[in-house]
Write a protein that holds these residues in place. Structure first.
Motif, short mmCIF file in Angstrom:
data_model
loop_
_atom_site.label_atom_id
_atom_site.label_comp_id
_atom_site.label_asym_id
_atom_site.label_seq_id
_atom_site.Cartn_x
_atom_site.Cartn_y
_atom_site.Cartn_z
N LEU A 181 45.96 89.06 -34.96
CA LEU A 181 46.35 90.23 -35.74
C LEU A 181 47.86 90.48 -35.67
O LEU A 181 48.36 91.45 -36.22
CB LEU A 181 45.59 91.47 -35.24
CG LEU A 181 44.09 91.43 -35.49
CD1 LEU A 181 43.41 92.55 -34.73
CD2 LEU A 181 43.80 91.55 -36.97
N GLY A 182 48.59 89.61 -34.96
CA GLY A 182 50.04 89.74 -34.90
C GLY A 182 50.55 90.69 -33.85
O GLY A 182 51.68 91.18 -33.94
N VAL A 183 49.76 90.96 -32.82
CA VAL A 183 50.17 91.87 -31.75
C VAL A 183 50.49 91.05 -30.49
O VAL A 183 49.67 90.25 -30.06
CB VAL A 183 49.05 92.88 -31.43
CG1 VAL A 183 49.46 93.80 -30.28
CG2 VAL A 183 48.69 93.69 -32.66
N LYS A 184 51.67 91.26 -29.93
CA LYS A 184 52.02 90.58 -28.68
C LYS A 184 51.38 91.34 -27.53
O LYS A 184 51.52 92.56 -27.42
CB LYS A 184 53.53 90.52 -28.51
CG LYS A 184 54.18 89.58 -29.49
CD LYS A 184 55.63 89.37 -29.20
CE LYS A 184 56.16 88.34 -30.17
NZ LYS A 184 57.57 88.28 -30.27
N VAL A 185 50.68 90.61 -26.68
CA VAL A 185 49.92 91.23 -25.60
C VAL A 185 50.40 90.70 -24.26
O VAL A 185 50.67 89.51 -24.11
CB VAL A 185 48.41 90.91 -25.76
CG1 VAL A 185 47.61 91.54 -24.65
CG2 VAL A 185 47.91 91.39 -27.10
N ARG A 186 50.53 91.61 -23.29
CA ARG A 186 50.84 91.24 -21.92
C ARG A 186 49.75 91.81 -21.01
O ARG A 186 49.04 92.72 -21.42
CB ARG A 186 52.18 91.84 -21.49
CG ARG A 186 53.34 91.37 -22.30
CD ARG A 186 54.67 91.87 -21.80
NE ARG A 186 54.59 93.15 -21.11
CZ ARG A 186 55.58 93.69 -20.42
NH1 ARG A 186 56.72 93.07 -20.33
NH2 ARG A 186 55.46 94.85 -19.83
N PRO A 187 49.64 91.30 -19.79
CA PRO A 187 48.70 91.90 -18.84
C PRO A 187 49.08 93.36 -18.57
O PRO A 187 50.25 93.72 -18.67
CB PRO A 187 48.84 91.05 -17.58
CG PRO A 187 49.50 89.79 -18.02
CD PRO A 187 50.31 90.13 -19.23
N SER A 188 48.12 94.16 -18.18
CA SER A 188 48.39 95.58 -17.92
C SER A 188 49.28 95.73 -16.68
O SER A 188 49.46 94.80 -15.90
CB SER A 188 47.08 96.33 -17.69
OG SER A 188 46.46 95.88 -16.49
N GLN A 189 49.82 96.93 -16.50
CA GLN A 189 50.70 97.21 -15.36
C GLN A 189 49.95 96.97 -14.05
O GLN A 189 50.50 96.42 -13.10
CB GLN A 189 51.22 98.65 -15.42
CG GLN A 189 52.24 98.98 -14.35
CD GLN A 189 53.51 98.17 -14.49
OE1 GLN A 189 54.07 98.07 -15.57
NE2 GLN A 189 53.96 97.57 -13.40
N ALA A 190 48.69 97.37 -13.98
CA ALA A 190 47.90 97.19 -12.76
C ALA A 190 47.74 95.71 -12.43
O ALA A 190 47.84 95.31 -11.27
CB ALA A 190 46.53 97.85 -12.93
#
Length: 135
Positions: A83-92
């Motif tokens: 969908l064109g969204v850059k994703v990173r792991p959560s802060q936790a």
């Protein structure tokens, strides 16, 4: 049903495990696609992860009911990437991986940066949550 067979073959030939409905728009009319997707979900070939989002399915070893071929933790970032969204792991998760914390988030949380995501993704009782970090 011709559209259903074409859709089934198109899914089988693809390497990726997640699909957007829009990727198959060329196979038939919206009504034909709706019927075909519905039938493939009933047959267990596909499972629905959200509105217009599907994953390849396989029978569960415990219940025999269809489940995604990979866990939702793996599939959700792939969907957002499509969908064109850059994703990173959560802060936790980042804190846990760096050794700053011993606690791991319960559930699936993805950091979408500045993007605000309202799309609901999930399977069964498991859903994906989003967090925004403006750094």
């Amino acid at each position: 049903m011709v559209t259903e067979e074409r859709l089934k073959r198109a899914v089988a030939l693809r390497k990726d495990d997640v699909f957007l409905r829009s990727e198959f728009a060329h196979l038939g009319s919206p009504a034909q696609l709706s019927r075909a997707f519905k039938q493939l979900i009933i047959d267990g070939v596909l499972v629905r992860l959200g509105l217009g989002v599907f994953a390849k399915g396989k029978p569960s070893a415990l219940t025999g009911k269809p489940i995604p071929v990979q866990p939702l933790e793996v599939l959700a970032p792939l969907v957002l990437q499509k969908l064109g969204v850059k994703v990173r792991p959560s802060q936790a998760v980042r804190d846990y991986n760096s050794g700053a914390s011993q606690q791991l988030a319960a559930g699936i949380v993805l950091d979408t940066g500045r993007r605000r995501i309202t799309r609901k993704l999930g399977f069964g009782k498991q859903t994906v949550a989003y967090e925004n970090h403006h750094a």
